[in-house]
Design an enzyme around this catalytic site. Structure first.
Site, PDB file in Angstrom:
ATOM      1  N   SER A 111       0.810  -1.215   0.000  1.00 12.27           N
ATOM      2  CA  SER A 111       0.000   0.000   0.000  1.00 12.27           C
ATOM      3  C   SER A 111       0.844   1.265   0.000  1.00 12.27           C
ATOM      4  O   SER A 111       0.292   2.367  -0.055  1.00 12.27           O
ATOM      5  CB  SER A 111      -0.924   0.011   1.221  1.00 12.27           C
ATOM      6  OG  SER A 111      -0.176  -0.090   2.420  1.00 12.27           O
ATOM      7  N   GLU A 163      -5.264   0.079  -7.544  1.00 12.82           N
ATOM      8  CA  GLU A 163      -4.181   0.943  -8.009  1.00 12.82           C
ATOM      9  C   GLU A 163      -3.126   0.061  -8.672  1.00 12.82           C
ATOM     10  O   GLU A 163      -2.681  -0.921  -8.077  1.00 12.82           O
ATOM     11  CB  GLU A 163      -3.523   1.678  -6.840  1.00 12.82           C
ATOM     12  CG  GLU A 163      -4.298   2.864  -6.323  1.00 12.82           C
ATOM     13  CD  GLU A 163      -3.540   3.598  -5.230  1.00 12.82           C
ATOM     14  OE1 GLU A 163      -3.469   4.831  -5.301  1.00 12.82           O
ATOM     15  OE2 GLU A 163      -3.026   2.952  -4.303  1.00 12.82           O
TER      16      GLU A 163
END
Length: 292
Positions: A120, A153
């Protein structure tokens, strides 16, 4: 690059079992690996329960569920990754751990296999450099809970080739996700914006600007957020939030990204949020009650 049909996932925790869930429903063969059999057993039970809820809501059929579960193979070794087209690492947000995983994993992979990280915040270029395939290494950051959240993402490292990006983007769409390209900067897009807000809410709590209820209700009612920032921090995991803030602070160097001392204290105490039963809320009560 050939179509991705078999996916390996390292880590059977919250993110890993969610990625396995959506991969299997997308018709992919899935190898879910964890070093602990108990973690695998828990993950398979979680996946089954989540699919049961989807059946009840008519999101999928009972036949869809049965077929998807049959596509998942659980293992405690890397050997089952030998014929995977893509392996997604979904381990704890710890760079040293990820590097150790890659060192043990890459000799087991076929030469053209893609390796992705669900990190992340850790720079993809740096992680890719620790492998034997920087051109076929990419970031694929899913969001929790994976079966419900539409965003993925996709982060290209400096060496990531076009074919790898195209294959992973196509795969994300096959999983029913909306891929967004993020540049390889600490925190990428979402956590670069989101985590400093959560950290600032914790700092405001520490400074007595407001208590837990005031801060969360203020942001829900004043900014129309579905969850308050302290409630969301508990949901994300305070250890994960602290790791991301450290990456942002170290990688960007701006003091505005310094983790709140109160966040660090909670993690030291083992108060990690929902997963530990206590964070800014006490989850032993219904509904959860603020701890400050």
């Amino acid at each position: 690059m050939a179509e991705i049909t078999k996916v390996g996932i390292i880590g059977a925790g919250l993110m890993g079992n969610g990625i396995a869930h959506v991969s299997a429903l997308a018709g992919l063969s899935v190898v879910l690996m964890d070093v602990q059999q108990a973690a695998l057993d828990k993950a398979l039970a979680t996946i089954t329960g989540n699919m049961d809820r989807q059946v009840k809501k008519a999101i999928i059929t009972a036949d869809d569920k049965t077929a998807a579960l049959a596509r998942i193979t659980a293992t405690t070794t890397n050997d089952a990754f030998a014929d995977c087209d893509l392996v997604i690492e979904a381990a704890t947000e710890n760079e040293d751990l990820k590097r150790k995983i890659y060192a043990a994993l890459t000799p087991k992979l076929k030469p053209d296999a893609i390796l992705a990280s669900n990190t992340s915040s850790i720079p993809i270029t740096r992680l890719a450099a620790a492998t034997d395939r920087p051109g076929r290494f990419i970031g694929m950051h899913f969001f929790n809970p994976v079966p419900m959240m539409k965003l993925v993402e996709i982060i290209r490292g400096l060496a990531t080739d076009d074919a790898t990006y195209a294959a992973v983007e196509t795969l994300a769409k096959r999983m029913g996700k909306t891929p967004v390209l993020a540049q390889d900067w600490p925190g990428f897009v979402v956590n670069r914006v989101l985590c400093p807000m959560l950290n600032e809410a914790i700092q405001a709590l520490m400074e007595g600007v407001g208590d837990v209820r005031a801060i969360d209700e203020g942001m829900k009612l004043g900014a129309n957020h579905p969850m308050g920032p302290l409630e969301l921090a508990d949901f994300v995991g305070l250890d994960t939030l602290l790791s991301v803030m450290k990456v942002l602070h170290e990688g960007i160097g701006d003091p505005k990204y310094r983790p709140s001392p109160l966040l660090a204290k909670y993690v030291e105490a083992g108060w990690l949020g929902r997963k530990s039963g206590r964070g800014f809320y006490d989850y032993s009560t219904t509904p959860p009650t603020p701890t400050r």
